[in-house]
Write a protein that holds these residues in place. Structure first.
Motif, short mmCIF file in Angstrom:
data_model
loop_
_atom_site.label_atom_id
_atom_site.label_comp_id
_atom_site.label_asym_id
_atom_site.label_seq_id
_atom_site.Cartn_x
_atom_site.Cartn_y
_atom_site.Cartn_z
N GLU A 54 36.71 -44.30 2.13
CA GLU A 54 35.62 -45.28 2.24
C GLU A 54 34.72 -44.96 3.42
N ALA A 55 35.29 -44.50 4.52
CA ALA A 55 34.49 -44.19 5.71
C ALA A 55 33.50 -43.07 5.42
N VAL A 56 33.94 -42.04 4.70
CA VAL A 56 33.05 -40.93 4.35
C VAL A 56 31.99 -41.39 3.35
N ALA A 57 32.41 -42.19 2.37
CA ALA A 57 31.45 -42.71 1.39
C ALA A 57 30.39 -43.57 2.08
N TYR A 58 30.83 -44.39 3.03
CA TYR A 58 29.88 -45.23 3.78
C TYR A 58 28.85 -44.36 4.50
N LEU A 59 29.31 -43.34 5.22
CA LEU A 59 28.40 -42.49 5.97
C LEU A 59 27.41 -41.78 5.05
N PHE A 60 27.89 -41.36 3.88
CA PHE A 60 27.00 -40.68 2.94
C PHE A 60 25.91 -41.63 2.46
N CYS A 61 26.27 -42.88 2.24
CA CYS A 61 25.30 -43.88 1.79
C CYS A 61 24.36 -44.30 2.91
N ALA A 62 24.91 -44.52 4.10
CA ALA A 62 24.13 -45.10 5.18
C ALA A 62 23.30 -44.09 5.95
N SER A 63 23.71 -42.83 5.94
CA SER A 63 23.01 -41.85 6.77
C SER A 63 21.79 -41.28 6.06
N LEU A 77 33.43 -39.63 -5.41
CA LEU A 77 33.35 -40.56 -6.54
C LEU A 77 32.54 -41.80 -6.18
N PHE A 78 32.62 -42.22 -4.93
CA PHE A 78 31.93 -43.43 -4.48
C PHE A 78 30.75 -43.11 -3.55
N HIS A 79 30.19 -41.92 -3.69
CA HIS A 79 29.19 -41.47 -2.71
C HIS A 79 27.89 -42.26 -2.75
#
Length: 212
Positions: free
Chosen positions: A116-125, A84-86
């Motif tokens: 949030e940790a998974v969403a962050y990685l999806f955004c940042a990677s 949802l927050f990807h």
């Protein structure tokens, strides 16, 4: 010569059922989860997600439908929430962020540390660095575009990111069917990644990309 009898054999093929509708998936969720989804959707709405364009509709609609697709595959609500927050912090392919990386603590309080940790990685990677792990052996690494470093990830985290990436693509199929079906690069990528995906997600991928 005697008379010949001609027989006609008809072969019928059918594919797996298409993705369930949003309403069907919502009906399968518990009342507490529906209430939490409504709360998170309202938060995204307050950030302006409903006013941003994405794949022929609004970003908000895309994000909610991505959540529902992931959830329909029988995975955890935390992983669906990450879906949802990807793009909340912006991605390489959709750089328009809803909040900044400085707001990570506030988002953790709303959706939980794991999501949030998974969403962050999806955004940042970098997306390329996600898929390059599919053909590499452990240890797995991602390239963090924000910090400009490679970070180690577990197989479970890699699986989560690939699952969200697939849902993100499948959600756009109704408006981009021709272009995505013709995208042999993604077809090949997802085919190679099938062992990292939940069984239901892999089945949906094979159906969507006509992999038999």
């Amino acid at each position: 010569m005697g008379d010949w009898v001609r027989y006609t054999i008809i072969f019928s093929f059918w594919s797996q059922p298409p993705l369930k509708s949003a309403s069907e998936i919502v009906e399968s969720l518990s009342p507490p989860e529906v209430a939490h989804l409504a709360q998170m959707t309202a938060f995204l709405e307050s950030l302006g997600a409903g006013k941003r364009d994405h794949s022929g509709g609004s970003l908000l609609k895309h994000l909610v439908h991505t959540y529902l697709i992931v959830r329909s595959w029988g995975v955890s609500a935390d992983l669906a929430t990450a879906g949802l927050f990807h793009s909340v912090y912006g991605t390489a392919g959709y750089p328009s962020a809803l909040i900044g990386f400085d707001d990570r603590d506030a988002l953790r309080q709303l959706i939980g540390r794991e999501a949030e940790a998974v969403a962050y990685l999806f955004c940042a990677s970098d997306r390329e660095s996600i898929f390059e792990n599919v053909i590499n052996r452990e240890p797995y690494h991602l390239y963090d575009r924000r910090l400009e470093v490679r970070v180690p990830v577990s197989r479970n985290t890699l699986s989560a990111l690939l699952t969200i990436d697939l849902a993100n693509s499948l959600e756009q199929l109704p408006t981009h069917l021709d272009s995505i079906s013709a995208n042999t690069e993604d077809k090949d990528r997802y085919s190679l990644a099938s062992s990292f995906l939940p069984e239901a997600a892999a089945a949906a991928m094979r159906n969507a990309y006509s992999i038999y």
